[in-house]
Design an enzyme around this catalytic site. Sequence first.
Site, PDB file in Angstrom:
ATOM      1  N   ASP A  75      51.375  34.238  47.003  1.00 17.89           N
ATOM      2  CA  ASP A  75      51.491  35.120  45.834  1.00 17.89           C
ATOM      3  C   ASP A  75      52.469  36.251  46.153  1.00 17.89           C
ATOM      4  O   ASP A  75      52.132  37.213  46.836  1.00 17.89           O
ATOM      5  CB  ASP A  75      50.114  35.682  45.453  1.00 17.89           C
ATOM      6  CG  ASP A  75      50.181  36.550  44.186  1.00 17.89           C
ATOM      7  OD1 ASP A  75      51.296  36.939  43.786  1.00 17.89           O
ATOM      8  OD2 ASP A  75      49.117  36.845  43.611  1.00 17.89           O
ATOM      9  N   PHE A 128      44.510  40.580  45.001  1.00 17.27           N
ATOM     10  CA  PHE A 128      44.684  40.726  43.558  1.00 17.27           C
ATOM     11  C   PHE A 128      45.628  39.629  43.099  1.00 17.27           C
ATOM     12  O   PHE A 128      46.770  39.555  43.535  1.00 17.27           O
ATOM     13  CB  PHE A 128      45.255  42.097  43.172  1.00 17.27           C
ATOM     14  CG  PHE A 128      45.314  42.283  41.686  1.00 17.27           C
ATOM     15  CD1 PHE A 128      44.203  42.710  40.971  1.00 17.27           C
ATOM     16  CD2 PHE A 128      46.470  41.980  40.971  1.00 17.27           C
ATOM     17  CE1 PHE A 128      44.239  42.852  39.585  1.00 17.27           C
ATOM     18  CE2 PHE A 128      46.515  42.114  39.590  1.00 17.27           C
ATOM     19  CZ  PHE A 128      45.399  42.550  38.891  1.00 17.27           C
ATOM     20  N   LYS A 179      56.602  40.139  38.247  1.00 16.44           N
ATOM     21  CA  LYS A 179      57.018  41.541  38.341  1.00 16.44           C
ATOM     22  C   LYS A 179      58.539  41.764  38.365  1.00 16.44           C
ATOM     23  O   LYS A 179      59.141  41.819  37.307  1.00 16.44           O
ATOM     24  CB  LYS A 179      56.315  42.219  39.515  1.00 16.44           C
ATOM     25  CG  LYS A 179      54.813  42.452  39.207  1.00 16.44           C
ATOM     26  CD  LYS A 179      54.170  43.496  40.079  1.00 16.44           C
ATOM     27  CE  LYS A 179      52.790  43.903  39.553  1.00 16.44           C
ATOM     28  NZ  LYS A 179      51.673  43.088  40.019  1.00 16.44           N
TER      29      LYS A 179
HETATM   30  C1  PLP Z   1      50.483  42.311  39.499  1.00 18.02           C
HETATM   31  C2  PLP Z   1      50.039  41.146  40.303  1.00 18.02           C
HETATM   32  C3  PLP Z   1      49.571  39.962  39.704  1.00 18.02           C
HETATM   33  C4  PLP Z   1      49.364  39.831  38.216  1.00 18.02           C
HETATM   34  O1  PLP Z   1      50.533  39.985  37.502  1.00 18.02           O
HETATM   35  P1  PLP Z   1      50.470  40.339  35.933  1.00 18.02           P
HETATM   36  O2  PLP Z   1      51.891  40.190  35.485  1.00 18.02           O
HETATM   37  O3  PLP Z   1      49.937  41.727  35.811  1.00 18.02           O
HETATM   38  O4  PLP Z   1      49.576  39.344  35.312  1.00 18.02           O
HETATM   39  C5  PLP Z   1      49.268  38.898  40.525  1.00 18.02           C
HETATM   40  N1  PLP Z   1      49.408  38.975  41.856  1.00 18.02           N
HETATM   41  C6  PLP Z   1      49.848  40.098  42.459  1.00 18.02           C
HETATM   42  C7  PLP Z   1      50.009  40.115  43.945  1.00 18.02           C
HETATM   43  C8  PLP Z   1      50.151  41.227  41.707  1.00 18.02           C
HETATM   44  O5  PLP Z   1      50.543  42.343  42.313  1.00 18.02           O
END
Ligand code: PLP
Length: 448
Positions: free
Chosen positions: A261, A151, A290
């Site tokens: 990420d 994700f 986050k």
């Molecule tokens: C939540 C998340 C995203 C996206 O972040 P948003 O602030 O919701 O756009 C990208 N990568 C990972 C691993 C995430 O958990």
Amino acid sequence: MERVPDIKVEPPGPEARNVIEKDQKLLMQSYVRWYPLVIKTGHGAVVEDVDGNKYIDMNAGIAVMALGHNHPKVVEAIKREAEKLQHYSLTDFYYEEAVTSAEKLLSVVPIKNGKVFYTNSGTESIEGALKIARYYHEGKRQYIIAFLGAFHGRTMGSLSLTASKAHYREHFAPLVPGVIHVPYPYTYRCPFNTDDPKACGEAVLGYIEDWIFTKLVEPSEVAAIFVEPIQGEGGYIVPPDNFLPGLRKLADKYNILLVDDEVQSGIARTGKWFAIENWNVVPDIIAMAKAIGGGLPLGAIVAKDNVMDAMKKGSHANTFGGNPIALAAMEAVIDTIKEEKLTERAAKLGDMVLRYFNDLKEELEIIGDVRGKGLMIGVELVKNKKTKEPASKELGRILDKSFKKGVLVIGSGVSSIRIAPPLVIDEDVLARAIQILGDILKEENKNL
Ligand SMILES: *Cc1c(COP(=O)(O)O)cnc(C)c1O
């Protein structure tokens, strides 16, 4: 100390129902709400709903509130900066907050000689990293490797990398071309038909090098590999120990950028500042968001200086990135993690949670797998340990029961419980929360 959880009215109470009704009328309903929780306020790892019920927060607002709710240092920083400077775009001008915060952020990342670009969210960090990766290679490398189960966000570029649920991509094609998805070493369900974690990691690396790079694309045409060091949305999946070091080696061999990420796993959650440090791997680019802003919308990309220096004037920018108030909150987050030793704390409390669910796994058919680092823990539910049939309906019921008993947890992947409380959670409150969850699992185990 107050006794939590404290459920006075069965949720959703009258106030909650009122808000939900208006929400349905006024907001786009593309969100997936796990249960009808209507938040009013929070303190530490306890949140209160609009009807006065108090819950133990095992979500931390989706791994955002690492310091818990309304941490006094974050509140103070936000107030102080709000009275000094609210906005003045870095796109066209300078301000001191941007550099003092960058120094602070760079002091905790595994990349030495890094440079920072500020964003406003996780998806924007990934979008930026995607552009940087292509630009660094002067547009000559069109392909990107990403993982099934990953994700990376919801905007068009990051969505092209996301492959955690087909439903997220449904009706949105065509997406950005050139993204090649390969299996992730999900050792509990290894796509390469082995139960040996090491063999699973090797099989994935071999698949990329021996199949993708010989049959599909020349590695000299691949700009970057995007990877979550622990898959978040995909099921809180911890890769085998040989995977990330092997991926680093592969990237080095072909001069491919390794993009890490850490949007969910970063900022002390896994017992290290960044999850990839659990394997002593240094990526070329880190995408974060986050937890970094203490609840304010802030993200960042940190990359090695030679990668960042490739970006010429005008190649990338944004209006709001590096908002001074959000940066003040970030500084408070970083300082507090250091002062309160929250990396160590996450590791210690995580061990306790892992031990509890691993013991329970011996006893219960419904727990198929328990995995995690620090306070990023997945408990995968199955109907049957042998067949590993996912217990997804049971998961929904368990989360709902837990909510009604005052413990907030959500799911991840197909049938995993995701445990990601604030890192400041009291040890006995955490113990109580997992006990409540464990009792619900025991109950649900009887109905299998
Ligand atoms: C939540 C998340 C995203 C996206 O972040 P948003 O602030 O919701 O756009 C990208 N990568 C990972 C691993 C995430 O958990």
